[in-house]
Design a protein around this motif. Structure first.
Motif, short mmCIF file in Angstrom:
data_model
loop_
_atom_site.label_atom_id
_atom_site.label_comp_id
_atom_site.label_asym_id
_atom_site.label_seq_id
_atom_site.Cartn_x
_atom_site.Cartn_y
_atom_site.Cartn_z
N SER A 1 0.87 -1.19 0.00
CA SER A 1 0.00 0.00 0.00
C SER A 1 0.90 1.23 0.00
O SER A 1 2.11 1.12 0.18
N ALA A 2 0.26 2.38 -0.07
CA ALA A 2 0.99 3.64 0.13
C ALA A 2 1.39 3.72 1.60
O ALA A 2 0.80 3.04 2.45
N THR B 1 -2.14 8.34 1.02
CA THR B 1 -3.30 8.40 0.11
C THR B 1 -4.26 9.52 0.55
O THR B 1 -4.79 10.25 -0.28
N GLU C 1 1.22 4.60 -3.96
CA GLU C 1 1.75 3.25 -4.14
C GLU C 1 2.96 3.24 -5.07
O GLU C 1 3.88 2.45 -4.89
N TYR D 1 -3.59 -1.48 -5.00
CA TYR D 1 -4.60 -0.42 -5.18
C TYR D 1 -4.73 0.10 -6.60
O TYR D 1 -5.80 0.46 -7.04
N ARG E 1 -10.84 2.34 -1.94
CA ARG E 1 -10.01 2.51 -0.74
C ARG E 1 -9.70 1.16 -0.11
O ARG E 1 -10.56 0.27 -0.11
N ASN E 2 -8.55 1.01 0.39
CA ASN E 2 -8.08 -0.27 0.96
C ASN E 2 -7.87 -1.36 -0.08
O ASN E 2 -7.78 -2.54 0.25
N GLY E 3 -7.80 -0.95 -1.35
CA GLY E 3 -7.78 -1.92 -2.45
C GLY E 3 -6.53 -2.76 -2.59
O GLY E 3 -6.50 -3.71 -3.38
N SER E 4 -5.48 -2.48 -1.81
CA SER E 4 -4.26 -3.30 -1.94
C SER E 4 -4.51 -4.75 -1.53
O SER E 4 -3.86 -5.67 -2.04
N1 ASP Z 1 -3.49 3.36 -0.25
C1 ASP Z 1 -4.87 2.97 -0.50
C2 ASP Z 1 -5.77 3.53 0.59
O1 ASP Z 1 -5.30 4.21 1.48
C3 ASP Z 1 -5.05 1.50 -0.67
C4 ASP Z 1 -4.69 0.65 0.53
O2 ASP Z 1 -4.19 1.16 1.54
O3 ASP Z 1 -4.93 -0.56 0.47
O4 ASP Z 1 -6.95 3.32 0.53
#
Ligand code: ASP
Ligand code: ADP
Ligand code: MG
Length: 454
Positions: A37-38, A43, A114, A178, A192-195
């Motif tokens: 992820s970032a 992000t 990312e 992501y 969001r949270n796509g990693s």
């Molecule tokens: N960096 C993205 C986010 O903050 C994806 C991730 O963290 O998975 O949503």
């Protein structure tokens, strides 16, 4: 092979990135493909920058400071991210000139989190003597449709990823989570949270033995530990339970993560970067042990409830068809729904377009909108067989004075979801956690599973 995904919380400081390198080193014999992820907070800063740029008011200082702290702390060269920073600054300038932020350019802006973290992590691995190379996921074949912010992978990605990864040789690939790319060559994101989702897409494509999601807690817990101090990690979850929890707000796993894993029956393990020796939680097709009744409680805040009562100008089937067609047209995504003969109540977290949709629906129905609502959901395979889970929930909530507005149980019956006001959400989660996981009498009759966890 395994896929190891490290979330932003595991990449928050030089010390945690050093931890990550040691965790990767310890798993080298399993031939890991790493998804990152970032860095924590990056992000969010990029979203702010994009929104600021459109108003002509933005500064990249905080974004640069966040990354410089990591680069200096790891004794890397700032040159590593120079090109990305220049490209980002040009892009923001462009947005500020045209005063327009399209979904396409927003995805482009947020992709830099990312792009940069993969380079920093790979450079640190190399410094530690590990063979590593940073890749953008799309350079390894991950292509999506062009539904920016919520893109869906194209089926042909699987083959492309398998071929690309097979050609990588001995290097540890550090792949951007992501982000992906459309067939037109535009950068897209998976939500969001796509990693987490990227990790399972890659795992399914390469036929990995396992997906490991490395995060900042001991696994999937009985509730969000930020709300319930007594929350405890679960040993096992089924794919269905994990999907329900993710869908109803447990941030720990992106809701789509289970889709590729289910198809190829690849186990997902949720592990703690700060405590690599903890066993974590394993998510499998089916639980191998007696899973008790309630496994976990999820909650999702800041939703809008829309009550639509037909004025009987349309017959019931016409009413429903018109209703859903309207929501679909305004791209309002529905989370939960309850119906009676002449009324429908539904919830959504889509704020945009509600006033326009309501105006339209008001031509044939009375519509009421209530903001600041939360869905609370109890999840567990055993709920479908339990006679007293629902009674337990509603008695406990009534005793605490929590008013329940809407109730829904899906066809799989492994979850029971209901709606309360945002104000009552934390009380409801804490009350149910006490009821199902902390009280001795109920723990033995309702939740035998917990006695087996640590
Ligand atoms: N960096 C993205 C986010 O903050 C994806 C991730 O963290 O998975 O949503
Ligand atoms: P990452 O940066 O590793 O992707 P996230 O912050 O996205 O991590 O997700 C981990 C966080 O999810 C935890 O710190 C925790 O606060 C939250 N969370 C919410 N529900 C749960 C749950 N049921 N079990 C564990 N963590 C949860
Ligand atoms: Mg996450």
């Amino acid at each position: 092979m395994i896929v190891m995904k490290f979330g932003g919380s595991s990449l928050a400081s030089p010390a945690t990135i050093k931890n990550v390198a040691e965790v990767i080193r310890a798993n080298l014999q399993k031939r890991p493909l790493v998804v990152v992820s970032a860095h924590c907070g990056a992000t969010d800063l990029l979203f702010e920058l994009a929104r600021g740029a459109v108003l002509g008011k933005y500064s990249t200082d905080d974004f640069l400071a966040l990354h410089r702290k990591l680069i200096y702390g790891l004794e890397l060269d700032e040159e590593l991210i120079r090109d990305d920073v220049i490209e980002l600054e040009e892009l923001l300038k462009g947005i500020s000139y045209v005063k327009e932020l399209t979904p396409r350019s927003l995805d482009y802006v947020v992709s830099f989190g990312e792009k940069i973290s993969s380079k920093i992590v790979a450079a640190h691995l190399i410094k530690c003597g590990l063979p590593a190379t940073a890749y953008n996921a799309y350079d390894l074949g991950l292509m999506t449709d062009d539904a920016f912010a919520q893109a869906t992978p194209l089926p042909e990605s699987d083959k492309a990823i398998a071929e690309a990864v097979a050609g990588l040789g001995e290097t540890v690939a550090v792949v951007t989570g992501y982000i992906a790319m459309s067939l037109d060559g535009d950068v897209t994101t998976l939500g969001r949270n796509g990693s987490d989702y990227t990790a399972s897409i890659f795992a399914a494509a390469i036929g990995a033995d396992e997906v490991q999601l490395w995060t900042d807690v001991d696994g999937v817990m009985t509730a969000d530990p930020r709300v319930v101090e007594q929350a405890r990690p679960l040993t096992e979850l089924s794919f269905s339970e994990a999907s329900e929890l993710a869908y109803y707000g447990a941030q720990i796993i992106h809701p789509n993560t289970m889709i590729p894993a289910v198809k190829k029956k690849i186990p997902i393990r949720v592990l703690n970067t700060y405590k690599p020796s903890s066993p974590g939680t394993i998510v499998l097709s089916e639980c191998e042990r007696d899973c008790g009744v309630v496994k976990a409680i999820a909650h999702k805040k800041h939703l809008t409830l829309i009550d639509v009562v037909s004025t009987r100008m349309l017959l019931q089937h016409g009413f429903m068809a018109h209703l859903f067609e309207t929501f679909n047209r305004y791209r309002i995504v529905i989370d939960m729904i309850a119906t009676s003969e002449v009324s429908v109540s539904l919830t959504t977290d889509t704020i945009k377009n509600i006033p326009a949709a309501v105006r339209e629906l008001s031509q044939f129905a009375d519509v009421t909108v209530t903001e600041n609502m939360s869905i609370i959901s109890i999840v567990g395979e055993g709920i479908s067989k339990s006679h007293n889970a629902a009674a337990g929930v509603f008695t406990a909530l009534a005793d605490e004075g929590v008013n329940v507005r809407m109730i829904s149980q899906g066809a799989t019956r492994i979850n029971l979801a209901f709606l309360v006001s945002d104000e009552d959400a934390e009380t409801a989660v804490k009350t149910l956690h006490r009821k199902f996981f902390e009280e001795e009498t109920d723990k033995s009759c309702l939740n035998s599973f917990l006695t087996e966890t640590h």
